[in-house]
Design an enzyme around this catalytic site. Structure first.
Site, PDB file in Angstrom:
ATOM      1  N   LYS A   1       0.848  -1.204   0.000  1.00  0.00           N
ATOM      2  CA  LYS A   1       0.000   0.000   0.000  1.00  0.00           C
ATOM      3  C   LYS A   1       0.880   1.250   0.000  1.00  0.00           C
ATOM      4  O   LYS A   1       1.849   1.330   0.753  1.00  0.00           O
ATOM      5  CB  LYS A   1      -0.886  -0.007   1.259  1.00  0.00           C
ATOM      6  CG  LYS A   1      -1.708   1.254   1.477  1.00  0.00           C
ATOM      7  CD  LYS A   1      -2.919   1.297   0.601  1.00  0.00           C
ATOM      8  CE  LYS A   1      -3.641   2.637   0.660  1.00  0.00           C
ATOM      9  NZ  LYS A   1      -4.643   2.751  -0.428  1.00  0.00           N
TER      10      LYS A   1
ATOM     11  N   ILE B   1      -9.894   5.765  -1.025  1.00  0.00           N
ATOM     12  CA  ILE B   1      -9.357   5.500   0.311  1.00  0.00           C
ATOM     13  C   ILE B   1      -8.569   6.736   0.768  1.00  0.00           C
ATOM     14  O   ILE B   1      -8.557   7.061   1.944  1.00  0.00           O
ATOM     15  CB  ILE B   1      -8.424   4.258   0.284  1.00  0.00           C
ATOM     16  CG1 ILE B   1      -9.141   3.035  -0.339  1.00  0.00           C
ATOM     17  CG2 ILE B   1      -7.891   3.941   1.682  1.00  0.00           C
ATOM     18  CD1 ILE B   1     -10.362   2.558   0.367  1.00  0.00           C
TER      19      ILE B   1
ATOM     20  N   CYS C   1      -2.005   8.770  -7.979  1.00  0.00           N
ATOM     21  CA  CYS C   1      -3.169   8.491  -7.142  1.00  0.00           C
ATOM     22  C   CYS C   1      -4.230   9.565  -7.347  1.00  0.00           C
ATOM     23  O   CYS C   1      -3.965  10.748  -7.126  1.00  0.00           O
ATOM     24  CB  CYS C   1      -2.801   8.433  -5.666  1.00  0.00           C
ATOM     25  SG  CYS C   1      -4.263   8.126  -4.655  1.00  0.00           S
TER      26      CYS C   1
ATOM     27  N   ILE D   1      -2.233   0.266 -15.334  1.00  0.00           N
ATOM     28  CA  ILE D   1      -2.674   1.607 -15.015  1.00  0.00           C
ATOM     29  C   ILE D   1      -3.156   1.722 -13.564  1.00  0.00           C
ATOM     30  O   ILE D   1      -3.583   0.735 -12.966  1.00  0.00           O
ATOM     31  CB  ILE D   1      -3.856   2.049 -15.936  1.00  0.00           C
ATOM     32  CG1 ILE D   1      -5.041   1.075 -15.818  1.00  0.00           C
ATOM     33  CG2 ILE D   1      -3.394   2.220 -17.350  1.00  0.00           C
ATOM     34  CD1 ILE D   1      -6.292   1.503 -16.602  1.00  0.00           C
TER      35      ILE D   1
ATOM     36  N   GLY E   1      -5.048  -6.746  -8.848  1.00  0.00           N
ATOM     37  CA  GLY E   1      -5.569  -5.754  -7.911  1.00  0.00           C
ATOM     38  C   GLY E   1      -6.888  -6.163  -7.290  1.00  0.00           C
ATOM     39  O   GLY E   1      -6.954  -7.033  -6.413  1.00  0.00           O
TER      40      GLY E   1
HETATM   41  C1  LIG Z   1      -9.150  -0.187  -2.757  1.00  0.00           C
HETATM   42  C2  LIG Z   1      -8.008   0.170  -3.663  1.00  0.00           C
HETATM   43  C3  LIG Z   1      -6.897   0.844  -3.140  1.00  0.00           C
HETATM   44  C4  LIG Z   1      -5.824   1.206  -3.953  1.00  0.00           C
HETATM   45  N1  LIG Z   1      -4.744   1.839  -3.410  1.00  0.00           N
HETATM   46  C5  LIG Z   1      -3.680   2.138  -4.192  1.00  0.00           C
HETATM   47  C6  LIG Z   1      -2.501   2.725  -3.630  1.00  0.00           C
HETATM   48  O1  LIG Z   1      -2.405   2.967  -2.435  1.00  0.00           O
HETATM   49  N2  LIG Z   1      -1.483   3.008  -4.480  1.00  0.00           N
HETATM   50  C7  LIG Z   1      -1.506   2.733  -5.812  1.00  0.00           C
HETATM   51  O2  LIG Z   1      -0.529   2.984  -6.525  1.00  0.00           O
HETATM   52  N3  LIG Z   1      -2.609   2.166  -6.370  1.00  0.00           N
HETATM   53  C8  LIG Z   1      -3.683   1.849  -5.582  1.00  0.00           C
HETATM   54  N4  LIG Z   1      -4.792   1.248  -6.147  1.00  0.00           N
HETATM   55  C9  LIG Z   1      -4.802   0.986  -7.605  1.00  0.00           C
HETATM   56  C10 LIG Z   1      -4.360  -0.429  -7.927  1.00  0.00           C
HETATM   57  O3  LIG Z   1      -3.032  -0.670  -7.507  1.00  0.00           O
HETATM   58  C11 LIG Z   1      -4.482  -0.715  -9.428  1.00  0.00           C
HETATM   59  O4  LIG Z   1      -3.615   0.143 -10.124  1.00  0.00           O
HETATM   60  C12 LIG Z   1      -5.895  -0.498  -9.956  1.00  0.00           C
HETATM   61  O5  LIG Z   1      -6.848  -0.896  -9.015  1.00  0.00           O
HETATM   62  C13 LIG Z   1      -6.154  -1.235 -11.278  1.00  0.00           C
HETATM   63  O6  LIG Z   1      -6.051  -2.641 -11.130  1.00  0.00           O
HETATM   64  P1  LIG Z   1      -7.324  -3.607 -10.847  1.00  0.00           P
HETATM   65  O7  LIG Z   1      -8.394  -3.218 -11.813  1.00  0.00           O
HETATM   66  O8  LIG Z   1      -6.800  -4.985 -11.049  1.00  0.00           O
HETATM   67  O9  LIG Z   1      -7.722  -3.346  -9.430  1.00  0.00           O
HETATM   68  C14 LIG Z   1      -5.865   0.884  -5.340  1.00  0.00           C
HETATM   69  C15 LIG Z   1      -6.962   0.201  -5.853  1.00  0.00           C
HETATM   70  C16 LIG Z   1      -8.027  -0.166  -5.053  1.00  0.00           C
HETATM   71  C17 LIG Z   1      -9.188  -0.907  -5.644  1.00  0.00           C
END
Ligand SMILES: Cc1cc2nc3c(=O)[nH]c(=O)nc-3n(C[C@H](O)[C@H](O)[C@H](O)COP(=O)(O)O)c2cc1C
Ligand SMILES: Cc1cc2nc3c(=O)[nH]c(=O)nc-3n(C[C@H](O)[C@H](O)[C@H](O)COP(=O)(O)OP(=O)(O)OC[C@H]3O[C@@H](n4cnc5c(N)ncnc54)[C@H](O)[C@@H]3O)c2cc1C
Ligand code: FES
Lengths: 254, 306
Positions: B47, B73, B133, B194, B268
């Site tokens: 995280k 978040i 972010c 992404i 993710g």
């Molecule tokens: C609940 C949640 C929290 C996330 N927190 C972060 C974070 O702290 N830092 C970051 O670089 N990406 C964060 N992401 C983005 C994910 O790392 C990822 O890039 C994004 O969700 C796309 O992938 P996915 O569709 O497989 O979830 C977060 C995503 C979700 C769903």
């Protein structure tokens, strides 16, 4: 506490009334370790619609079975209700931190359980484990939305009812019913919607009564990973799915 | 047929397999220990960490959408010092390469201080710069929306660390290729993409956004086609390795990213639904290679036929 992810067989799926259902799963690992107040996270669909799991409280366990009661309110619960005996569902549990059974009982206080709506689900499991017969206050919108009244009575609990429309029992909020039933030495356990739990926390603080409340938040993961379910406490933010759903009322900041 | 090779390299990092878990979706790994053998992951991205503890955004922070979810978040995290004391020990024990995601709250210099402190921790295998972010309030634009700003921060961090450096890109841009190019030019060892798509969902009864912060980030299967296309675009623009992510739910979706040009993939949102899914994907990738008589997964990277 260790958690398990398993393909659990549905052993029973029965209608209680209207949109309220009772369901039983074969889940020995979960049943063995479960505490009242804990929940399972159910994946109702193997494709990704709906995407996320849905949290449902443990209503009881016996031998290798876990029981839930639920209300059909939307997409996931509509799919759940169509699952038949013999089918399998992917469930995770027993999740979260349950009620502390020892602390309040040890002081010999009168145990009062306060349920709003579906809040009866985990409190039934609690009543079973508390063993000493408790006073159970159940609040519902109408007579038709009351659940588990007979089951609590069977356990030897005394049950008092409130309905918003007065169709049965006390007309008004269950929190008012609680005020009318407070005794000098009692302990509270509550589950329901947030506004109700806030009033109960206020009552607990006002009379200096130990109280535990079980909170609900939308949960994306249920296992403490997403930080989507936090609540403010005196020790900072806590995850409802992990450090909760049960909290000491005195620790929460509303 | 012999066992196919699935190990990959990202900068100085050698991964046993190309499947890692995305920042913010895997907690600090300990949350998953009951559901999978975390030692088998290719890498773990933690995280996003800020220098100081951060409370994050008000509730509600997440909601489900069609084939996806929104989150805001707001980078809640315990801050560097508590992370090192309380979260790092478990991560170290896994033996898996640990990639630490970092972000600045106010001044870009915070990146430098974070990296300086992480530099001296041997078990930190790589650093991911989260310049993308969407959930920090008060920031009108992201570093990852400006090639010059991206170049500047990556270059400054590059100067102070020999660790593998990954730059995480935002899809909320006109040309992600240009941003990736800036990161490469400034010395980034890899790009990860992404991050979530900027999005909003409305409760029509309350006429309020479903997420307290209003605007949030969309993730999950809904964003996968956008993400795959962006990986392809970046693959055609830069030479550094790409870590692809966005809606990876299973082996087939992971393969899409590799064929589009990703050297590794990050899982993710799928972790929330099926916590052990990454290990299923590792097994699935091997199966695919055997079935298609491919001896090394690197042959698949960017193997899109057009
Ligand atoms: C609940 C949640 C929290 C996330 N927190 C972060 C974070 O702290 N830092 C970051 O670089 N990406 C964060 N992401 C983005 C994910 O790392 C990822 O890039 C994004 O969700 C796309 O992938 P996915 O569709 O497989 O979830 C977060 C995503 C979700 C769903
Ligand atoms: C720890 C915990 C224990 C729970 N125990 C039970 C239980 O024992 N029995 C039971 O019937 N329900 C219980 N719930 C609520 C249950 O999770 C939701 O009703 C369910 O997720 C609805 O899913 P759906 O797809 O059918 O409805 P959706 O289409 O997702 O939603 C329908 C409506 O319900 C609301 N809603 C959905 N999820 C929640 C939630 N988590 N909290 C408050 N409102 C919500 C939505 O905002 C919407 O208005 C519990 C929730 C939590 C967090
Ligand atoms: S639901 Fe994800 S941390 Fe609680």
């Amino acid at each position: 506490m260790k958690n398990f992810q398993l393909k659990a067989k549905i052993l029973a799926q029965t209608k209680i009334k209207d949109n309220y259902w009772h369901c039983e799963f074969s889940a020995p690992q979960i049943a063995k370790n479960a505490l009242p107040g804990q929940f399972i996270n159910i994946r109702v669909s193997a494709n990704f619609d709906p995407l996320l799991r849905r949290p449902i409280s443990l209503h009881g366990v016996s031998a290798a079975k876990v029981k839930i009661v639920y209300e059909v309110v939307g997409k996931a619960t509509e799919i759940l209700v169509r699952k038949k005996k013999g089918e399998f569902l992917d469930i995770i549990g027993p999740l979260g931190n349950g009620f502390d059974l020892g602390m309040q009982k040890a002081e010999g206080r009168r145990q009062i359980l306060v349920a709003g709506g579906m809040g009866v689900a985990p409190l039934m499991f609690l009543a079973e484990k508390l063993k000493v017969p408790s006073l159970v206050l159940i609040g519902a919108k109408t007579k038709k939305d009351l659940l588990c009244v007979q089951e609590f009575k069977k356990l030897g609990c005394s049950v008092k009812i409130s309905t918003d429309d007065g169709s049965l029992g006390f007309k008004g909020r269950v929190t008012e019913l609680l005020r009318n039933n407070l005794t000098k030495s009692c302990a509270l356990y509550a589950c329901g919607l947030k506004p109700m739990l806030k009033v109960i926390s206020d009552i607990a603080n006002e009379y200096n009564i130990p109280a535990q409340v079980s909170l609900e938040e939308h949960m994306s993961c249920g296992i403490g990973a997403c930080l989507g379910c936090v609540v403010k406490t005196k020790e900072g933010l806590k995850r409802v799915c992990q450090e909760g759903p049960v909290f000491k009322a005195q620790d929460l900041i509303w | 047929m012999m066992k196919p090779k699935i190990s990959v390299e990202i900068g100085k990092l050698k991964l046993n397999n190309p499947v890692m878990v995305a920042s913010g979706t895997f907690g600090y790994a300990e949350e998953f220990k009951d559901f999978m053998d975390v030692k088998k992951l290719g890498a773990i991205v933690t995280k996003t960490l800020t220098l100081k503890p951060r409370k994050g955004n008000p509730m509600p922070r997440t909601c489900e959408t069609a084939a996806g979810m929104l989150n805001s978040i707001g980078l809640e995290n315990p801050g560097l010092a508590i992370f090192i004391r309380e979260k790092l020990p478990f991560l170290k024990k896994t033996g898996v390469p640990i990639i630490i995601s970092v972000a600045s709250e106010e001044k870009p210099e915070e990146f430098l201080e974070l990296v300086a402190q992480l530099n001296i921790i041997e078990e930190v295998a790589a650093i991911e710069l989260n310049i993308s972010c969407p959930n920090i309030q008060g920031k009108e634009s992201l570093i990852a929306q400006d090639p010059a700003a991206t170049y500047k921060i990556v270059q400054e961090v590059r100067k102070i660390t020999g660790k593998t450096l990954i730059t995480k890109l935002s899809p909320n841009v006109t040309s992600i290729g240009d941003i990736a190019q800036a990161a490469e030019d400034a010395g980034s060892d890899a790009v990860a993409l992404i991050n979530t798509l900027s999005a909003m969902s409305i409760d029509v009864d309350k006429r309020r956004p479903k997420i307290a912060a209003g605007i949030a980030g969309l993730s999950g299967p809904a964003i996968r086609p956008v993400a795959v296309k962006m990986v392809w675009e970046v693959f055609n623009k830069v030479k550094i390795p790409i870590i692809g992510m966005g809606g990876i739910m299973d082996t087939a979706s992971a393969l899409e990213f590799i064929i589009a040009g990703a050297s590794a993939v990050s899982v993710g949102t799928a972790n929330f639904i099926n916590p052990g899914v990454s290990l299923e994907i590792i097994a699935g990738l091997k199966e695919y290679l055997v079935k298609n008589k491919i001896s090394d997964i690197r042959e698949l990277m960017g193997a899109l036929k057009i």
